[in-house]
Enzyme design. Structure first.
Site, PDB file in Angstrom:
ATOM      1  N   HIS A  85      49.285  39.774  16.434  1.00  0.00           N
ATOM      2  CA  HIS A  85      48.713  38.716  15.598  1.00  0.00           C
ATOM      3  C   HIS A  85      47.668  39.315  14.668  1.00  0.00           C
ATOM      4  CE1 HIS A  85      49.670  35.000  18.294  1.00  0.00           C
ATOM      5  NE2 HIS A  85      50.718  35.770  18.094  1.00  0.00           N
ATOM      6  N   TYR A 213      42.225  27.548  17.160  1.00  0.00           N
ATOM      7  CA  TYR A 213      41.008  27.097  17.838  1.00  0.00           C
ATOM      8  C   TYR A 213      40.572  25.815  17.135  1.00  0.00           C
ATOM      9  CZ  TYR A 213      40.260  31.573  20.256  1.00  0.00           C
ATOM     10  OH  TYR A 213      40.372  32.686  21.075  1.00  0.00           O
ATOM     11  N   PRO A 306      36.039  32.126  28.393  1.00  0.00           N
ATOM     12  CA  PRO A 306      37.241  32.734  27.812  1.00  0.00           C
ATOM     13  C   PRO A 306      37.423  32.523  26.307  1.00  0.00           C
ATOM     14  CG  PRO A 306      37.811  30.780  29.090  1.00  0.00           C
ATOM     15  CD  PRO A 306      36.349  31.007  29.304  1.00  0.00           C
ATOM     16  N   LYS A 310      37.591  37.881  25.904  1.00  0.00           N
ATOM     17  CA  LYS A 310      37.008  39.209  26.174  1.00  0.00           C
ATOM     18  C   LYS A 310      37.140  39.705  27.619  1.00  0.00           C
ATOM     19  CE  LYS A 310      35.630  40.266  22.153  1.00  0.00           C
ATOM     20  NZ  LYS A 310      37.012  40.414  21.691  1.00  0.00           N
ATOM     21  N   TYR A 398      36.235  39.853  17.424  1.00  0.00           N
ATOM     22  CA  TYR A 398      37.443  39.360  18.103  1.00  0.00           C
ATOM     23  C   TYR A 398      38.444  40.492  18.339  1.00  0.00           C
ATOM     24  CZ  TYR A 398      40.679  35.731  19.619  1.00  0.00           C
ATOM     25  OH  TYR A 398      41.497  34.935  20.379  1.00  0.00           O
TER      26      TYR A 398
HETATM   27  C1  LIG Z   1      40.869  31.212  36.820  1.00  0.00           C
HETATM   28  C2  LIG Z   1      40.684  32.186  35.693  1.00  0.00           C
HETATM   29  C3  LIG Z   1      41.270  31.940  34.467  1.00  0.00           C
HETATM   30  C4  LIG Z   1      41.072  32.820  33.407  1.00  0.00           C
HETATM   31  N1  LIG Z   1      41.618  32.520  32.203  1.00  0.00           N
HETATM   32  C5  LIG Z   1      41.366  33.315  31.159  1.00  0.00           C
HETATM   33  C6  LIG Z   1      41.879  32.997  29.895  1.00  0.00           C
HETATM   34  O1  LIG Z   1      42.550  31.988  29.727  1.00  0.00           O
HETATM   35  N2  LIG Z   1      41.587  33.820  28.851  1.00  0.00           N
HETATM   36  C7  LIG Z   1      40.814  34.947  29.026  1.00  0.00           C
HETATM   37  O2  LIG Z   1      40.571  35.678  28.059  1.00  0.00           O
HETATM   38  N3  LIG Z   1      40.332  35.288  30.225  1.00  0.00           N
HETATM   39  C8  LIG Z   1      40.590  34.501  31.298  1.00  0.00           C
HETATM   40  N4  LIG Z   1      40.093  34.830  32.495  1.00  0.00           N
HETATM   41  C9  LIG Z   1      39.337  36.090  32.623  1.00  0.00           C
HETATM   42  C10 LIG Z   1      40.235  37.305  32.906  1.00  0.00           C
HETATM   43  O3  LIG Z   1      41.411  36.894  33.531  1.00  0.00           O
HETATM   44  C11 LIG Z   1      39.430  38.292  33.765  1.00  0.00           C
HETATM   45  O4  LIG Z   1      38.350  38.741  32.976  1.00  0.00           O
HETATM   46  C12 LIG Z   1      40.245  39.460  34.294  1.00  0.00           C
HETATM   47  O5  LIG Z   1      41.146  39.011  35.286  1.00  0.00           O
HETATM   48  C13 LIG Z   1      39.329  40.546  34.874  1.00  0.00           C
HETATM   49  O6  LIG Z   1      40.074  41.494  35.587  1.00  0.00           O
HETATM   50  P1  LIG Z   1      39.496  42.150  36.913  1.00  0.00           P
HETATM   51  O7  LIG Z   1      40.511  43.126  37.343  1.00  0.00           O
HETATM   52  O8  LIG Z   1      38.115  42.602  36.685  1.00  0.00           O
HETATM   53  O9  LIG Z   1      39.368  40.954  37.970  1.00  0.00           O
HETATM   54  P2  LIG Z   1      40.516  40.092  38.658  1.00  0.00           P
HETATM   55  O10 LIG Z   1      41.650  39.891  37.736  1.00  0.00           O
HETATM   56  O11 LIG Z   1      39.830  38.899  39.222  1.00  0.00           O
HETATM   57  O12 LIG Z   1      41.043  41.006  39.840  1.00  0.00           O
HETATM   58  C14 LIG Z   1      40.317  41.202  41.037  1.00  0.00           C
HETATM   59  C15 LIG Z   1      41.313  41.428  42.169  1.00  0.00           C
HETATM   60  O13 LIG Z   1      40.602  41.691  43.377  1.00  0.00           O
HETATM   61  C16 LIG Z   1      41.200  40.970  44.422  1.00  0.00           C
HETATM   62  N5  LIG Z   1      40.207  40.790  45.488  1.00  0.00           N
HETATM   63  C17 LIG Z   1      39.190  39.891  45.529  1.00  0.00           C
HETATM   64  N6  LIG Z   1      38.484  40.052  46.667  1.00  0.00           N
HETATM   65  C18 LIG Z   1      39.074  41.062  47.349  1.00  0.00           C
HETATM   66  C19 LIG Z   1      38.806  41.687  48.587  1.00  0.00           C
HETATM   67  N7  LIG Z   1      37.801  41.283  49.359  1.00  0.00           N
HETATM   68  N8  LIG Z   1      39.594  42.697  48.988  1.00  0.00           N
HETATM   69  C20 LIG Z   1      40.625  43.128  48.219  1.00  0.00           C
HETATM   70  N9  LIG Z   1      40.931  42.564  47.028  1.00  0.00           N
HETATM   71  C21 LIG Z   1      40.157  41.555  46.596  1.00  0.00           C
HETATM   72  C22 LIG Z   1      41.674  39.686  43.767  1.00  0.00           C
HETATM   73  O14 LIG Z   1      42.697  39.046  44.500  1.00  0.00           O
HETATM   74  C23 LIG Z   1      42.166  40.210  42.435  1.00  0.00           C
HETATM   75  O15 LIG Z   1      43.525  40.586  42.477  1.00  0.00           O
HETATM   76  C24 LIG Z   1      40.285  33.986  33.584  1.00  0.00           C
HETATM   77  C25 LIG Z   1      39.721  34.262  34.831  1.00  0.00           C
HETATM   78  C26 LIG Z   1      39.902  33.374  35.880  1.00  0.00           C
HETATM   79  C27 LIG Z   1      39.250  33.671  37.209  1.00  0.00           C
END
Ligand SMILES: Cc1cc2nc3c(=O)[nH]c(=O)nc-3n(C[C@H](O)[C@H](O)[C@H](O)COP(=O)(O)OP(=O)(O)OC[C@H]3O[C@@H](n4cnc5c(N)ncnc54)[C@H](O)[C@@H]3O)c2cc1C
Length: 404
Positions: A85, A213, A306, A310, A398
């Site tokens: 995009h 948006y 969100p 980011k 962005y």
């Molecule tokens: C409900 C939700 C909706 C979202 N929607 C959007 C969106 O629409 N647009 C956007 O830009 N961003 C969105 N985000 C933000 C984006 O998805 C996150 O910033 C991104 O997932 C970050 O990646 P991460 O690997 O740091 O964390 P996560 O993706 O949360 O991964 C962490 C992992 O650790 C695992 N875990 C947790 N505790 C334990 C443990 N004790 N032992 C072992 N494993 C564990 C979890 O199951 C998970 O798989 C959303 C976040 C959430 C929570």
């Protein structure tokens, strides 16, 4: 023998260089980058493979994230199926205004579902036969304030213990790594918002080629997509709202009203709702992002609302920096980059916090706003969409600030 010692001796023992907690984008991408640099790791995930591969979340990749994935050999499917995009539309008072990223910055974004990226990362890890354990429980980290970090967990009824050089806490906002840091070490900065997003994944073609948006007096709406046949759509809702209060018809009705154009010609294509959920709005930063030999990355250390897309990109930038630091430590023995990991990440994190907060406050209706605030908000949108300088500021943030 004391009970603790008995439990420790009963544990199945493992050894690796980096123990990674969490198989989200941060943990999986870190394990991949480390493997390419010849550094061993073990990834632990407390959910099933099926669960993490079908968890619908973010979908926008900055140019820098795409470049990192391509450089890491992970870009093939994203290149085929991701949607490039070159801009977004800001819509208010019945009119749309395009912000042309390519013209303003020379860069673009790629729409590619987080769960698709997670599938690619898991496939790459398993294809190389490297350790990735799903469905583990009772994960606990210890010893990171000294020289002997370890991670204990339960799998298939047995207790395991990994001895490692470093622990990467990539376990998201609700994980166990950040709360394991002793009290008083971390400063926590937090802001909550008086609204959330009710989001659906719908079997319907996107309403437009690019994200829309929409700011409306009834509240914010976002029209996004995951593929040419799948739409990802959101409406602003109350922070405590439950999906039960939002039957499909109510969501479609609000989407149509909030994105309507003055000429009445615009309609959001509707289709079967495949998933529905509430996305909370929170800004959160834990400082520093490290404690001894424990390093936090991604949502474990920071959360953004969100609106600025980011979260996933910050997670990828963190593990890019963490990989550089670990590679320096293993190749030359230097701790300099590891010692500076948190400060390096936080410079970028706070800029993303600022941008995400600004996009969120500019585009949503705030329940407590006065008529003055409302006028000011509309003036800000009018200024943004009428000034090339202002549009460039949005575009630059962005598509993503440069990675060092
Ligand atoms: C409900 C939700 C909706 C979202 N929607 C959007 C969106 O629409 N647009 C956007 O830009 N961003 C969105 N985000 C933000 C984006 O998805 C996150 O910033 C991104 O997932 C970050 O990646 P991460 O690997 O740091 O964390 P996560 O993706 O949360 O991964 C962490 C992992 O650790 C695992 N875990 C947790 N505790 C334990 C443990 N004790 N032992 C072992 N494993 C564990 C979890 O199951 C998970 O798989 C959303 C976040 C959430 C929570």
């Amino acid at each position: 023998m004391p009970a603790d010692d008995a439990a420790a001796s009963a544990a199945v023992r493992h050894r690796t260089q980096v123990g990674i907690v969490g198989a989200g984008p941060a943990g999986l991408f870190l394990s991949h980058l480390l493997a390419r640099a010849g550094i061993d790791s073990i990834v632990l995930e407390d959910r099933s493979r099926d669960y993490v591969e079908s968890r619908i979340r973010a979908g926008v990749l900055e140019q820098g994230s795409v470049d990192l994935l391509n450089a890491a050999g992970l870009g093939a499917r994203m290149g085929r199926e991701g949607l490039a995009h070159a801009g977004i539309e800001i819509r208010f008072e019945g009119r749309g205004h395009r912000i042309d990223f390519l013209a303003l910055t020379g860069k673009a974004i790629t729409v590619y579902g987080q769960h698709e990226l997670v599938k690619d990362l898991i496939a790459a890890r398993l294809a190389e036969g490297r350790p990735l354990h799903f469905d583990v429980s009772d994960v606990a980290v210890a010893g990171f304030d000294g020289d002997s970090p370890s991670i204990r967990y339960r799998e298939d009824g047995e207790t395991h213990e990994i001895a490692c050089d470093f622990i990467a806490g990539c376990d998201g906002f609700h994980g166990i790594c950040r709360p394991s840091v002793p009290a008083g070490v971390l400063a926590l900065y937090e802001r909550s918002y008086p609204f959330a997003w009710m989001g659906i994944l719908a079997e319907a073609p996107p309403a437009s080629k690019e994200l829309i948006y929409a700011h409306h007096e009834r509240g914010f709406a976002l029209l996004s997509m995951r593929s040419p046949t799948l739409s990802r759509l959101y409406v602003q809702c109350g922070p405590e709202d439950d999906v039960a209060a939002w039957p499909d018809e109510r969501i479609w009705d609000e989407l149509q009203r909030r994105t309507a154009t003055s000429d009445g010609a615009f309609r959001v294509p509707q289709g079967a709702v495949l998933q529905k959920g509430v996305t909370p709005m929170r800004s959160f930063v834990a400082e520093p992002m490290q404690c001894g030999r424990l390093f936090l990355a991604g949502d474990a250390a920071h959360i953004v609302p969100p609106t600025g897309a980011k979260g996933m990109n910050l997670a990828m930038a963190d593990v890019h920096y963490l990989t550089q630091a670990l590679v320096a430590r293993y190749r030359s023995g230097s701790m300099d980059l590891l010692d500076g990991y948190s400060a390096r990440c936080l410079r970028r994190v706070w800029k993303a916090q600022r941008f995400s907060w600004w996009m969120t406050t500019m585009l949503h209706r705030h329940p407590e706003d006065s008529p003055f605030d409302r006028r000011r908000q509309l003036a800000e949108l009018d200024y943004l969409t009428g000034s090339e300088a202002a549009m460039r500021v949005l575009a630059e943030n962005y598509v993503g600030l440069p990675l060092e």
